[in-house]
Design a protein around this motif. Structure first.
Motif, PDB file in Angstrom:
ATOM      1  N   ARG A  49      -0.836  12.479  -1.795  1.00 42.40           N
ATOM      2  CA  ARG A  49      -0.598  11.026  -1.773  1.00 42.40           C
ATOM      3  C   ARG A  49      -1.252  10.339  -2.972  1.00 42.40           C
ATOM      4  O   ARG A  49      -0.725   9.362  -3.487  1.00 42.40           O
ATOM      5  N   LEU A  50      -2.396  10.854  -3.380  1.00 41.29           N
ATOM      6  CA  LEU A  50      -3.057  10.283  -4.542  1.00 41.29           C
ATOM      7  C   LEU A  50      -2.252  10.540  -5.810  1.00 41.29           C
ATOM      8  O   LEU A  50      -2.093   9.639  -6.647  1.00 41.29           O
ATOM      9  N   SER A  51      -1.689  11.723  -5.951  1.00 46.78           N
ATOM     10  CA  SER A  51      -0.868  11.997  -7.138  1.00 46.78           C
ATOM     11  C   SER A  51       0.422  11.180  -7.104  1.00 46.78           C
ATOM     12  O   SER A  51       0.918  10.760  -8.150  1.00 46.78           O
ATOM     13  N   ALA A  52       0.972  10.932  -5.912  1.00 47.65           N
ATOM     14  CA  ALA A  52       2.169  10.090  -5.805  1.00 47.65           C
ATOM     15  C   ALA A  52       1.849   8.641  -6.169  1.00 47.65           C
ATOM     16  O   ALA A  52       2.678   7.940  -6.767  1.00 47.65           O
ATOM     17  N   ALA A  53       0.655   8.173  -5.841  1.00 49.33           N
ATOM     18  CA  ALA A  53       0.275   6.791  -6.153  1.00 49.33           C
ATOM     19  C   ALA A  53       0.037   6.588  -7.634  1.00 49.33           C
ATOM     20  O   ALA A  53       0.188   5.483  -8.143  1.00 49.33           O
ATOM     21  N   ARG A  54      -0.306   7.642  -8.347  1.00 52.16           N
ATOM     22  CA  ARG A  54      -0.581   7.546  -9.778  1.00 52.16           C
ATOM     23  C   ARG A  54       0.698   7.425 -10.600  1.00 52.16           C
ATOM     24  O   ARG A  54       0.650   7.063 -11.761  1.00 52.16           O
TER      25      ARG A  54
ATOM     26  N   VAL B 295     -10.369  14.188  -6.130  1.00 48.46           N
ATOM     27  CA  VAL B 295     -10.542  14.683  -4.764  1.00 48.46           C
ATOM     28  C   VAL B 295     -11.010  16.128  -4.864  1.00 48.46           C
ATOM     29  O   VAL B 295     -10.420  16.925  -5.594  1.00 48.46           O
ATOM     30  N   ALA B 296     -12.093  16.456  -4.148  1.00 45.55           N
ATOM     31  CA  ALA B 296     -12.650  17.812  -4.217  1.00 45.55           C
ATOM     32  C   ALA B 296     -12.799  18.383  -2.816  1.00 45.55           C
ATOM     33  O   ALA B 296     -13.044  17.654  -1.851  1.00 45.55           O
TER      34      ALA B 296
ATOM     35  N   PRO C 267       0.835  -1.195   0.000  1.00 43.77           N
ATOM     36  CA  PRO C 267       0.000   0.000   0.000  1.00 43.77           C
ATOM     37  C   PRO C 267       0.873   1.250   0.000  1.00 43.77           C
ATOM     38  O   PRO C 267       1.929   1.278   0.615  1.00 43.77           O
ATOM     39  N   VAL C 268       0.421   2.241  -0.712  1.00 43.60           N
ATOM     40  CA  VAL C 268       1.142   3.506  -0.727  1.00 43.60           C
ATOM     41  C   VAL C 268       0.896   4.226   0.590  1.00 43.60           C
ATOM     42  O   VAL C 268       1.803   4.794   1.177  1.00 43.60           O
ATOM     43  N   ALA C 269      -0.350   4.183   1.057  1.00 47.88           N
ATOM     44  CA  ALA C 269      -0.696   4.850   2.310  1.00 47.88           C
ATOM     45  C   ALA C 269      -1.989   4.270   2.867  1.00 47.88           C
ATOM     46  O   ALA C 269      -2.786   3.673   2.147  1.00 47.88           O
ATOM     47  N   GLU C 270      -2.162   4.479   4.161  1.00 46.30           N
ATOM     48  CA  GLU C 270      -3.396   4.087   4.836  1.00 46.30           C
ATOM     49  C   GLU C 270      -3.760   5.193   5.810  1.00 46.30           C
ATOM     50  O   GLU C 270      -2.905   5.719   6.513  1.00 46.30           O
ATOM     51  N   LEU C 271      -5.037   5.557   5.828  1.00 46.87           N
ATOM     52  CA  LEU C 271      -5.520   6.660   6.644  1.00 46.87           C
ATOM     53  C   LEU C 271      -6.626   6.161   7.557  1.00 46.87           C
ATOM     54  O   LEU C 271      -7.509   5.425   7.109  1.00 46.87           O
ATOM     55  N   HIS C 272      -6.578   6.549   8.820  1.00 48.88           N
ATOM     56  CA  HIS C 272      -7.657   6.269   9.772  1.00 48.88           C
ATOM     57  C   HIS C 272      -8.190   7.596  10.290  1.00 48.88           C
ATOM     58  O   HIS C 272      -7.417   8.436  10.763  1.00 48.88           O
ATOM     59  N   CYS C 273      -9.522   7.803  10.223  1.00 50.46           N
ATOM     60  CA  CYS C 273     -10.190   9.021  10.720  1.00 50.46           C
ATOM     61  C   CYS C 273     -11.216   8.622  11.765  1.00 50.46           C
ATOM     62  O   CYS C 273     -11.918   7.629  11.597  1.00 50.46           O
ATOM     63  N   TRP C 274     -11.328   9.418  12.821  1.00 48.87           N
ATOM     64  CA  TRP C 274     -12.315   9.180  13.866  1.00 48.87           C
ATOM     65  C   TRP C 274     -12.717  10.530  14.453  1.00 48.87           C
ATOM     66  O   TRP C 274     -11.972  11.493  14.378  1.00 48.87           O
ATOM     67  N   PRO C 275     -13.900  10.610  15.087  1.00 50.35           N
ATOM     68  CA  PRO C 275     -14.333  11.878  15.696  1.00 50.35           C
ATOM     69  C   PRO C 275     -13.493  12.222  16.919  1.00 50.35           C
ATOM     70  O   PRO C 275     -12.992  11.342  17.621  1.00 50.35           O
ATOM     71  N   TYR C 276     -13.363  13.498  17.149  1.00 48.64           N
ATOM     72  CA  TYR C 276     -12.612  13.995  18.296  1.00 48.64           C
ATOM     73  C   TYR C 276     -13.386  13.732  19.587  1.00 48.64           C
ATOM     74  O   TYR C 276     -14.598  13.904  19.639  1.00 48.64           O
ATOM     75  N   ARG C 277     -12.704  13.328  20.635  1.00 49.90           N
ATOM     76  CA  ARG C 277     -13.308  13.088  21.947  1.00 49.90           C
ATOM     77  C   ARG C 277     -12.868  14.183  22.904  1.00 49.90           C
ATOM     78  O   ARG C 277     -11.712  14.242  23.301  1.00 49.90           O
ATOM     79  N   SER C 278     -13.779  15.066  23.270  1.00 50.34           N
ATOM     80  CA  SER C 278     -13.425  16.147  24.192  1.00 50.34           C
ATOM     81  C   SER C 278     -13.531  15.701  25.649  1.00 50.34           C
ATOM     82  O   SER C 278     -12.991  16.359  26.532  1.00 50.34           O
TER      83      SER C 278
ATOM     84  N   GLY D 296      -5.300  18.466   1.339  1.00 50.44           N
ATOM     85  CA  GLY D 296      -3.970  18.654   0.759  1.00 50.44           C
ATOM     86  C   GLY D 296      -3.128  17.395   0.836  1.00 50.44           C
ATOM     87  O   GLY D 296      -2.454  17.008  -0.141  1.00 50.44           O
ATOM     88  N   GLU D 297      -3.144  16.728   1.979  1.00 45.77           N
ATOM     89  CA  GLU D 297      -2.361  15.504   2.152  1.00 45.77           C
ATOM     90  C   GLU D 297      -2.875  14.392   1.243  1.00 45.77           C
ATOM     91  O   GLU D 297      -2.085  13.657   0.638  1.00 45.77           O
ATOM     92  N   LEU D 298      -4.188  14.268   1.153  1.00 42.15           N
ATOM     93  CA  LEU D 298      -4.781  13.215   0.323  1.00 42.15           C
ATOM     94  C   LEU D 298      -4.495  13.468  -1.154  1.00 42.15           C
ATOM     95  O   LEU D 298      -4.164  12.538  -1.899  1.00 42.15           O
ATOM     96  N   ARG D 299      -4.586  14.694  -1.593  1.00 40.03           N
ATOM     97  CA  ARG D 299      -4.300  15.047  -2.986  1.00 40.03           C
ATOM     98  C   ARG D 299      -2.839  14.706  -3.322  1.00 40.03           C
ATOM     99  O   ARG D 299      -2.559  14.131  -4.375  1.00 40.03           O
TER     100      ARG D 299
END
Length: 169
Positions: free
Chosen positions: A163-168, A120-121, A18-29, A158-161
């Protein structure tokens, strides 16, 4: 930040790394430990007026409402924790990009496409939230990180754009 890029470990030469893997989760205050402290402080502050009626029948009339209030606060916080157990996992390889969204109360959602055709938009003002990040490809448009803050979504875009261009290549 409530998202992190996981760099791929060294794998076999035969496997597609894999070129990259991203994990996103909601912030816990409010962490779990602090939730218990909050419930204890709330119980103490609300129980202080009950000290004036100890030994009288009025205490037994007020006590059920006190306990009901504490149970309602506990339930509301627990429900908030369950609703915040969203996890979005994006995996990017040279041949495929996929997003798995694990919902707390509902079926998991999956999307995949060829990274060469994915767009990516970033909708700064027109989306449901400010700096709305979407990926479109394979006939569908999917959102990513709608629970992040506007600044985090702009950084993620910005980061996703990049990494996506690097993967192409």
């Amino acid at each position: 930040m409530p998202y992190e890029w996981i760099e791929p470990a060294n794998q076999d030469r035969d496997a597609t790394p894999p070129v990259a893997e991203l994990h996103c989760w909601p912030y816990r205050s409010l962490p779990r430990r602090d939730m218990v402290l909050f419930i204890g402080a709330t119980a103490t502050l609300v129980a202080l007026p009950l000290l004036t009626v100890i030994g009288s029948p009025v205490l037994w009339g007020l006590l059920p409402f006190f306990l009901l209030m504490l149970a309602a606060v506990w339930y509301a916080l627990e429900r908030s924790y369950r609703d915040g157990e969203i996890l979005e996992e994006l995996r990017l390889t040279p041949d495929e990009i996929s997003i798995d969204r694990h919902n707390p109360r509902g079926p998991d959602q999956h999307w995949q496409a060829n990274p060469y055709w994915v767009q990516v938009a970033l909708d700064e003002k027109d989306g449901p939230v400010e700096n709305y990040v979407t990926l479109s490809g394979n006939g569908r448009e999917v959102e990513l990180g709608a629970f992040l803050t506007p600044e985090e979504r702009a950084n993620l875009y910005g980061e996703l754009r990049d990494r996506l261009s690097a993967a192409r290549q």
